[in-house]
Write a protein that holds these residues in place. Structure first.
Motif, PDB file in Angstrom:
ATOM      1  N   ILE A  51       2.117  15.594  -9.770  1.00 30.20           N
ATOM      2  CA  ILE A  51       2.139  15.905 -11.137  1.00 30.20           C
ATOM      3  C   ILE A  51       1.086  16.688 -11.818  1.00 30.20           C
ATOM      4  CG2 ILE A  51       3.281  15.368 -12.952  1.00 30.20           C
ATOM      5  CD1 ILE A  51       5.433  13.131 -11.981  1.00 30.20           C
ATOM      6  N   PHE A  52       0.190  15.431 -12.007  1.00 30.62           N
ATOM      7  CA  PHE A  52      -1.237  16.409 -12.838  1.00 30.62           C
ATOM      8  C   PHE A  52      -1.115  17.613 -11.933  1.00 30.62           C
ATOM      9  CE2 PHE A  52      -0.484  12.409 -14.826  1.00 30.62           C
ATOM     10  CZ  PHE A  52      -1.200  12.720 -16.115  1.00 30.62           C
ATOM     11  N   ASN A  53      -1.598  17.933 -10.033  1.00 32.92           N
ATOM     12  CA  ASN A  53      -1.982  19.334  -9.915  1.00 32.92           C
ATOM     13  C   ASN A  53      -1.184  20.267 -10.787  1.00 32.92           C
ATOM     14  OD1 ASN A  53      -4.845  17.837  -8.723  1.00 32.92           O
ATOM     15  ND2 ASN A  53      -3.549  18.016  -6.404  1.00 32.92           N
ATOM     16  N   VAL A  54       0.016  19.585 -10.258  1.00 33.45           N
ATOM     17  CA  VAL A  54       0.944  21.061 -10.843  1.00 33.45           C
ATOM     18  C   VAL A  54       0.710  21.135 -12.437  1.00 33.45           C
ATOM     19  CG1 VAL A  54       3.745  21.326 -11.301  1.00 33.45           C
ATOM     20  CG2 VAL A  54       2.331  20.136  -8.869  1.00 33.45           C
ATOM     21  N   GLY A  89       1.267  -1.239   0.019  1.00 38.07           N
ATOM     22  CA  GLY A  89       0.335   0.020  -0.057  1.00 38.07           C
ATOM     23  C   GLY A  89       0.880   1.414  -0.122  1.00 38.07           C
ATOM     24  N   VAL A  90       1.701   1.456   0.977  1.00 39.14           N
ATOM     25  CA  VAL A  90       2.750   2.561   1.200  1.00 39.14           C
ATOM     26  C   VAL A  90       3.175   2.727  -0.824  1.00 39.14           C
ATOM     27  CG1 VAL A  90       5.144   3.525   1.967  1.00 39.14           C
ATOM     28  CG2 VAL A  90       3.450   2.412   3.173  1.00 39.14           C
ATOM     29  N   ILE A  91       3.820   1.780  -0.564  1.00 38.95           N
ATOM     30  CA  ILE A  91       4.230   1.623  -2.830  1.00 38.95           C
ATOM     31  C   ILE A  91       3.422   2.175  -3.728  1.00 38.95           C
ATOM     32  CG2 ILE A  91       5.233   0.379  -4.461  1.00 38.95           C
ATOM     33  CD1 ILE A  91       6.690  -0.975  -1.924  1.00 38.95           C
ATOM     34  N   CYS A  92       1.773   1.937  -3.279  1.00 37.55           N
ATOM     35  CA  CYS A  92       1.106   1.722  -4.758  1.00 37.55           C
ATOM     36  C   CYS A  92       0.563   3.526  -4.068  1.00 37.55           C
ATOM     37  CB  CYS A  92       0.810   1.250  -4.204  1.00 37.55           C
ATOM     38  SG  CYS A  92       0.093  -1.193  -5.128  1.00 37.55           S
ATOM     39  N   PHE A  93       0.388   4.015  -2.914  1.00 39.35           N
ATOM     40  CA  PHE A  93       0.715   4.897  -2.349  1.00 39.35           C
ATOM     41  C   PHE A  93       1.734   6.011  -3.068  1.00 39.35           C
ATOM     42  CE2 PHE A  93       1.067   8.908   0.701  1.00 39.35           C
ATOM     43  CZ  PHE A  93      -0.731   9.824   0.183  1.00 39.35           C
ATOM     44  N   ILE A  94       2.675   5.670  -2.828  1.00 43.16           N
ATOM     45  CA  ILE A  94       4.037   7.079  -3.834  1.00 43.16           C
ATOM     46  C   ILE A  94       3.846   6.981  -4.866  1.00 43.16           C
ATOM     47  CG2 ILE A  94       6.243   6.994  -3.568  1.00 43.16           C
ATOM     48  CD1 ILE A  94       6.675   5.475  -0.799  1.00 43.16           C
ATOM     49  N   ILE A  95       3.640   5.782  -5.449  1.00 43.59           N
ATOM     50  CA  ILE A  95       2.462   6.190  -6.922  1.00 43.59           C
ATOM     51  C   ILE A  95       1.516   6.893  -7.479  1.00 43.59           C
ATOM     52  CG2 ILE A  95       2.647   4.418  -9.023  1.00 43.59           C
ATOM     53  CD1 ILE A  95       4.231   2.583  -7.206  1.00 43.59           C
ATOM     54  N   ASP A  96       1.061   6.605  -6.386  1.00 46.72           N
ATOM     55  CA  ASP A  96      -0.614   7.308  -6.510  1.00 46.72           C
ATOM     56  C   ASP A  96      -0.271   8.880  -6.206  1.00 46.72           C
ATOM     57  OD1 ASP A  96      -3.512   8.104  -6.826  1.00 46.72           O
ATOM     58  OD2 ASP A  96      -3.654   7.291  -4.849  1.00 46.72           O
ATOM     59  N   SER A 144      -7.030  14.650 -11.311  1.00 48.02           N
ATOM     60  CA  SER A 144      -5.427  14.093 -10.453  1.00 48.02           C
ATOM     61  C   SER A 144      -5.408  12.411 -10.097  1.00 48.02           C
ATOM     62  CB  SER A 144      -4.729  14.683 -10.271  1.00 48.02           C
ATOM     63  OG  SER A 144      -4.548  16.638 -10.880  1.00 48.02           O
ATOM     64  N   ALA A 145      -6.668  12.281  -9.195  1.00 50.79           N
ATOM     65  CA  ALA A 145      -6.363  11.648  -8.208  1.00 50.79           C
ATOM     66  C   ALA A 145      -6.897  10.872  -8.910  1.00 50.79           C
ATOM     67  CB  ALA A 145      -7.659  11.661  -7.147  1.00 50.79           C
ATOM     68  N   PHE A 146      -8.395  10.696 -10.193  1.00 45.96           N
ATOM     69  CA  PHE A 146      -8.385   9.306 -11.635  1.00 45.96           C
ATOM     70  C   PHE A 146      -7.120   8.443 -11.719  1.00 45.96           C
ATOM     71  CE2 PHE A 146      -9.565   8.222 -15.141  1.00 45.96           C
ATOM     72  CZ  PHE A 146     -10.158   6.982 -14.626  1.00 45.96           C
ATOM     73  N   LEU A 147      -6.603   9.501 -12.093  1.00 42.51           N
ATOM     74  CA  LEU A 147      -5.319   9.365 -13.230  1.00 42.51           C
ATOM     75  C   LEU A 147      -3.871   9.029 -12.193  1.00 42.51           C
ATOM     76  CD1 LEU A 147      -4.524  12.491 -14.997  1.00 42.51           C
ATOM     77  CD2 LEU A 147      -5.823  10.027 -15.447  1.00 42.51           C
ATOM     78  N   GLY A 148      -3.742   9.104 -11.125  1.00 43.89           N
ATOM     79  CA  GLY A 148      -2.749   8.496 -10.370  1.00 43.89           C
ATOM     80  C   GLY A 148      -3.945   6.939 -10.282  1.00 43.89           C
ATOM     81  N   PHE A 149      -4.939   7.276 -10.086  1.00 40.66           N
ATOM     82  CA  PHE A 149      -5.240   5.746  -9.132  1.00 40.66           C
ATOM     83  C   PHE A 149      -5.400   4.373 -10.397  1.00 40.66           C
ATOM     84  CE2 PHE A 149      -9.175   3.148 -10.532  1.00 40.66           C
ATOM     85  CZ  PHE A 149      -9.294   1.697  -9.192  1.00 40.66           C
ATOM     86  N   CYS A 150      -4.865   4.848 -11.142  1.00 43.56           N
ATOM     87  CA  CYS A 150      -5.277   4.543 -12.442  1.00 43.56           C
ATOM     88  C   CYS A 150      -3.885   3.315 -12.746  1.00 43.56           C
ATOM     89  CB  CYS A 150      -5.725   4.920 -13.901  1.00 43.56           C
ATOM     90  SG  CYS A 150      -6.976   5.353 -14.219  1.00 43.56           S
TER      91      CYS A 150
END
Length: 152
Positions: A28-31, A15-22, A49-55
Motif C-alpha cells: 500500500i505504501f509503495n503504491v 509468521g504467515v499472518i503477520c507477513f500478510i499484514i506486513d 514502506s518496509a518500516f511502516l509494515g514492520f511497525c
C-alpha cells in the motif's frame, strides 16, 4: 522433538499472518509513494514502506506469539517482555532492511542480467522481500526462543 515441531508450525502460521499484514502495508505504501511522486524524489522509498509494515505487524506478532506459540516466563513483567520482544524485532527490522537494500540497490541495480530476468517491481515487491522475510523469520524464532520463552 514433536513439541518443537508443533511450535515451529505455530510460529510459521503466526509468521504467515503477520507477513500478510506486513506485506499488504508495504505494498500500500509503495503504491502511495509511487502515485504521489515520492518514489521519483527518493529512490529508497521502499525502505520507509518496509518500516511502516514492520511497525504494524510487530504488535500483531507479539500478541499472537504469546497467545499461541511461546510459553511466557513467570519471572518477567509484560512490559519488560514487550521491550525485549521489541528490541529483538528492531534488530530483525535492521536485518530485513539490510537484506532489501543489498538485494535491490547492490545486487539488482548493478547486475544487468538480473534486470533482464525480472522487473524492478518484482525484485522489490516479491523476490527480495520474500527472501528478507525468510532470513528474519529464522532469526526471530531462535532469538525469541532463547530470550523470551519459559525454560522447561
Amino acid at each position: 522433538m514433536n513439541k518443537l515441531l508443533a511450535q515451529i508450525a505455530k510460529f510459521g502460521l503466526v509468521g504467515v499472518i503477520c507477513f500478510i499484514i506486513d506485506y499488504v502495508v508495504y505494498r500500500i505504501f509503495n503504491v502511495v509513494f509511487e502515485v504521489t511522486g515520492v518514489a521519483s524524489a527518493f529512490s529508497q522509498y521502499y525502505l520507509i514502506s518496509a518500516f511502516l509494515g514492520f511497525c504494524i505487524s510487530v504488535v500483531c506478532n507479539y500478541i499472537l506469539s504469546f497467545k499461541f506459540v511461546f510459553e511466557r516466563k513467570e519471572d518477567i513483567s509484560r512490559k519488560k517482555e514487550f521491550v525485549i520482544f521489541l528490541v529483538l524485532s528492531v534488530i530483525g527490522l535492521g536485518i530485513n532492511e539490510l537484506c532489501l537494500w543489498l538485494g535491490i540497490d547492490v545486487i539488482y541495480k548493478n547486475f544487468i542480467w538480473m534486470q533482464g530476468i525480472m522487473s524492478e517491481s518484482f525484485a522489490k515487491d516479491i523476490f527480495f522481500k520474500f527472501g528478507a522475510t525468510g532470513v528474519v523469520m529464522v532469526y526471530n524464532f531462535i532469538t525469541r526462543k532463547i530470550f523470551l520463552e519459559k525454560k522447561n
